[in-house]
Scaffold this motif. Sequence first.
Motif: not given
Length: 451
Positions: A204-220
């Motif tokens: 019953r498991l599903l995956y979520a792509v999880t960038p923490r928030f825009a503050g801790t991710s580069s545009e790339a």
Amino acid sequence: MGTRPGQLSTQAATAIRGALLDCVADPFYQTETEAVRYIADGLLVIRQGHIEALGPYDELKPTLGDLPVVDYTGKLIVPGLIDTHIHYPQTGMIAAYGEQLLEWLHCYTFPTERKFADAAYARSIADLFLDELLKNGTTTALVFAAVFPASVDAFFEAAEARNLRMISGKVMMDRNAPDYLSDTAQSSYDESKALIEKWHGRERLLYAVTPRFAGTSSEAQLKLAARLLDEFPDVYLHTHLSENVNEVAWIQSLFPQYQGYLDVYDQTGLVRERSLFAHGVQLTDAEFQRLSEAKAAISFCPTSNLFLGSGLFRIEQAKNPEYPVKVGLGTDVGAGTSFSLLQTTNEAYKVAQLRGQKLSAFRALFLATLGGARALCLEDKLGSFDPGKEADFVVLDPQATTLLALRNEAGIPLTLESLADLLFSLVIMGGDRAVTATYIMGELAYPTADD
Ligand code: GUN
Ligand code: ZN
């Protein structure tokens, strides 16, 4: 074994008796009479983990032969509660003193999440976390793990062992975080991809792509997250959005080329139907409108928004019928202060009051059940008692404490009006003590022999 006409086969079936309450439509847009289904003396018939039938006890029981009935007369049975935003690694750091979002992350959150590099430790917290959810009547959640793939494995292994429908993913974070918690755009893509292939759609498991928030991710990194959504169209996107005033200003300074916080996610390809954004406290009307167009969802996290002093979510704007946005409730532990979605509805009611709005008990129930299922695009499987859905449900005791027993001394109501009053008492006063039992796929999951 044959079945006589009008008689349900009893194989692998269970029946549960009690007051059955669920939402069949959205009470923000339809009358409560249309949106709420209530059977004061009802029977829920479950076969092989799914709901087969529901109806008045007197009508359904004679069709069931000698199928044993679990009797919860005097209790209220609702669909399993759905938490649309929570962080399992933050379980132990709940109630961290004195800071607002950005300082809170650096002082408390990052050092805590570091411990989740250790798979055995991660598994021990995942077990405790899931037991806590079940104790509070939460049967499905959208869950942040930590940056370490092992933290995702630990979580999904623990969820699989309990046969839970859970959604989670590895945090992606390639800048503005300590080295010990940072990945790179490429490593986060590679690790997330491997985790999707391993876990998404298993049991019953599903995956979520999880960038923490825009503050801790580069545009790339954000663009590679979007590439994963293109490659695996039925995985989710889970992140934070427009929570705190200083955060919004900081994001604008990090991404000056974009027209605001949501636009950063939009231009990098992350605003989609299966995208869920936590908070949205500082959103503009135009941003709400864009989320509506994209059919994306927001998780309203009132205990967290009050605890971190983030602000008051504009639920009436999100539910504006001209451009409606899907909304679920999130506890957001550890910035949130309770695992209980009933406690969360209490704070949601107060946030609405502070804005001159009223959140009715049935609307609160909707947000915690069918609304959450819709926010997660799982309304074909969860959120109500419609036959065919998975039989995750909660048994609530309207007289669980001395005070609730006094407040609800009349017992199970017969009218929708009295039911609204009883349910409101649970919205405001119910917490884990109001949960008598939690069932997963028709099996008792709480309490266990150890509880
Ligand atoms: N924004 C970025 N990370 C977090 C987090 O862990 N909790 C909350 N509430 N907001 C965040
Ligand atoms: Zn959060």
